[in-house]
Design an enzyme around this catalytic site. Sequence first.
Site, short mmCIF file in Angstrom:
data_model
loop_
_atom_site.label_atom_id
_atom_site.label_comp_id
_atom_site.label_asym_id
_atom_site.label_seq_id
_atom_site.Cartn_x
_atom_site.Cartn_y
_atom_site.Cartn_z
N ALA A 45 0.84 -1.20 0.00
CA ALA A 45 0.00 0.00 0.00
C ALA A 45 0.87 1.25 0.00
O ALA A 45 1.78 1.38 0.82
CB ALA A 45 -0.92 0.00 1.22
N LYS A 46 0.58 2.18 -0.92
CA LYS A 46 1.31 3.46 -0.93
C LYS A 46 0.55 4.43 -0.03
O LYS A 46 -0.16 5.34 -0.49
CB LYS A 46 1.43 4.00 -2.36
CG LYS A 46 2.51 3.27 -3.17
CD LYS A 46 2.73 3.91 -4.52
CE LYS A 46 3.44 5.24 -4.45
NZ LYS A 46 4.86 5.13 -4.06
N MET A 47 0.72 4.22 1.26
CA MET A 47 0.08 5.04 2.28
C MET A 47 1.05 6.10 2.80
O MET A 47 2.24 5.81 2.97
CB MET A 47 -0.37 4.17 3.46
CG MET A 47 -1.42 3.14 3.13
SD MET A 47 -3.02 3.90 2.78
CE MET A 47 -3.38 4.69 4.34
#
Length: 305
Positions: free
Chosen positions: A156-158
């Site tokens: 996830a590109k959080m």
Amino acid sequence: MKFNISKYVWFDGRIIPLSKANVPITTHAIHYGTSIFEGIRAYWNSKNLYIFRLEDHIKRFRQSGNFYSISLKFSNEEIIEALILLCKKNKMKNSCYIRPFYFVGQYGINLHVNENAPTHVAAFMFPFGDLFDKTGISVGISSWRKFSDQSTPPLAKMGGNYLNSILATQECKRNGYDEALLLDSSANLSEAPGENIFIIKNDTLITPPLNSSALEGITRDSVIKIAQDLGYEVMEKVITRSEGYLADEIFLTGTAAEITPVISIDGKKIGNGKLGDITDHIIKSYSDVVLSKNDKYSSWLSPVY
């Protein structure tokens, strides 16, 4: 790094001046890192502006939010159309970087985020050249480990995930390196703070598997396909720290970094300490692809004009 953000941005379905894109201090994402983002490159080849792998970026954009049940309340097609329109509105005729993101808005101090939490979507852009020196950079292996699926999803590109990258970057800069490398929980190579890693040994490209806490990078995937089409063998396998030191060549891949050669790790010279032949071949081939000089990969390019 200084950059000039475009005059116009996209915010919740409308293109507005940057000065009008404001959020309250009670925004949930400011307090808890509940934001999702993508970095996307667009390349000007003197005739048109081409956004690189736009559809794939937006698919990952939505997927990242799904891990945390954070809703992206626009369709993929609407986001794609918005980013192309944003380029046109800003009359962008330079190679540039596009940053779409969405985040949880005013939600109190409630940690029970779900699909009904209020979200906002925005995007801005700016002209962008090289992030790193393309003749080669030095890297240092950080004492901070890359987080794993045991704690939070590496896929996830959080926004919150990148606190790990900030610590590693701060450490490497203090130690005089250009960039950091992080090991996974088993002390094998994972990735750099914002890039995937490839080593080259005996003309074979090797990159860590996703279970080494590596992001499923779009540039990483592009390089794998391009290298295979050029006739190189490509492997995904666990890479020990020692194997990194003994590599013939090493390079990093990422949207911002593109393909960046690594010429030393922890002060130890990689190969002859210069840009390697295979890395150079990959860099030039990648450049042809993104500048629309190779029709085989035309499906990866979204023309703006």
